[in-house]
Design a protein around this motif. Structure first.
Motif, short mmCIF file in Angstrom:
data_model
loop_
_atom_site.label_atom_id
_atom_site.label_comp_id
_atom_site.label_asym_id
_atom_site.label_seq_id
_atom_site.Cartn_x
_atom_site.Cartn_y
_atom_site.Cartn_z
N ASN A 86 0.84 -1.10 -0.09
CA ASN A 86 -0.01 -0.02 -0.01
C ASN A 86 1.01 1.23 0.21
O ASN A 86 0.65 2.06 -0.72
CB ASN A 86 -1.00 -0.05 1.18
N VAL A 87 1.94 1.24 0.74
CA VAL A 87 2.76 2.35 0.69
C VAL A 87 3.59 2.61 -0.59
O VAL A 87 3.54 3.73 -1.10
CB VAL A 87 4.05 2.28 1.77
N ALA A 88 3.80 1.50 -0.89
CA ALA A 88 4.48 1.64 -2.34
C ALA A 88 3.73 2.39 -3.54
O ALA A 88 3.93 3.03 -4.27
CB ALA A 88 5.14 0.06 -2.59
N PHE A 89 2.51 1.64 -3.54
CA PHE A 89 1.56 2.24 -4.29
C PHE A 89 0.80 3.58 -4.10
O PHE A 89 0.61 4.54 -5.00
CB PHE A 89 0.09 1.49 -4.38
N THR A 90 1.03 4.16 -3.05
CA THR A 90 0.97 5.26 -2.59
C THR A 90 1.88 6.22 -3.17
O THR A 90 1.48 7.37 -3.61
CB THR A 90 0.54 5.65 -1.17
N ILE A 91 3.12 5.86 -2.87
CA ILE A 91 4.32 6.54 -3.48
C ILE A 91 4.08 6.82 -4.80
O ILE A 91 4.31 7.79 -5.41
CB ILE A 91 5.47 5.97 -2.87
#
Length: 141
Positions: A86-91
């Motif tokens: 989720n963090v990777a997709f958000t970034i």
């Protein structure tokens, strides 16, 4: 191998952008015909012309679907990695949003500099993207 591909992708994008800028500056008749041709291309969806807003919603929906499915698969395979996904997709979403915003700004700048023709704006954006890829290769290496 990957570095070679990045070299050619950056170079190709930059050359296409510079070619469009050259057409805009030195061949105004061809630039106007190219503009009319590109504006006349319209996608049809069940007999009606699909609007730009429709394609924006389709792209956003597809992106969200890919996000949800990818995170679900990662959560099933390794539950501890779901927050990382989720963090990777958000970034990546923030990066993509900033690239889209900067592209719109550069296209508007190109339209102003190109006396109202979008060909120069698109060429400017492509040339700057290719130039950025070239510069990022030098910084990373």
């Amino acid at each position: 191998m990957a570095n070679n591909v990045i070299n050619w992708v950056g170079f190709t994008i930059q050359v296409i952008g510079l070619l469009l800028i050259t057409i805009e500056l030195y061949l105004p008749a061809l630039s106007e015909r190219l503009k009319i041709f590109l504006e006349s291309i319209q996608f049809r969806l069940v007999g009606t012309t699909a609007t730009k807003q429709y394609w924006n919603w389709v792209a956003i929906g597809a992106y969200i679907s890919i996000w949800v499915v990818s995170v679900a698969i990662v959560s099933i395979l390794d539950p501890a990695m779901s927050i990382v996904a989720n963090v990777a997709f958000t970034i990546f979403t923030m990066f993509l949003g900033s690239v889209i915003f900067m592209s719109k700004v550069f296209v508007r700048l190109g339209i102003e500099l190109g006396r109202g023709n979008v060909i120069g704006g698109v060429g400017l954006v492509l040339a700057l993207i290719g130039f950025t890829i070239e510069i990022s290769k030098m910084v990373i290496a």
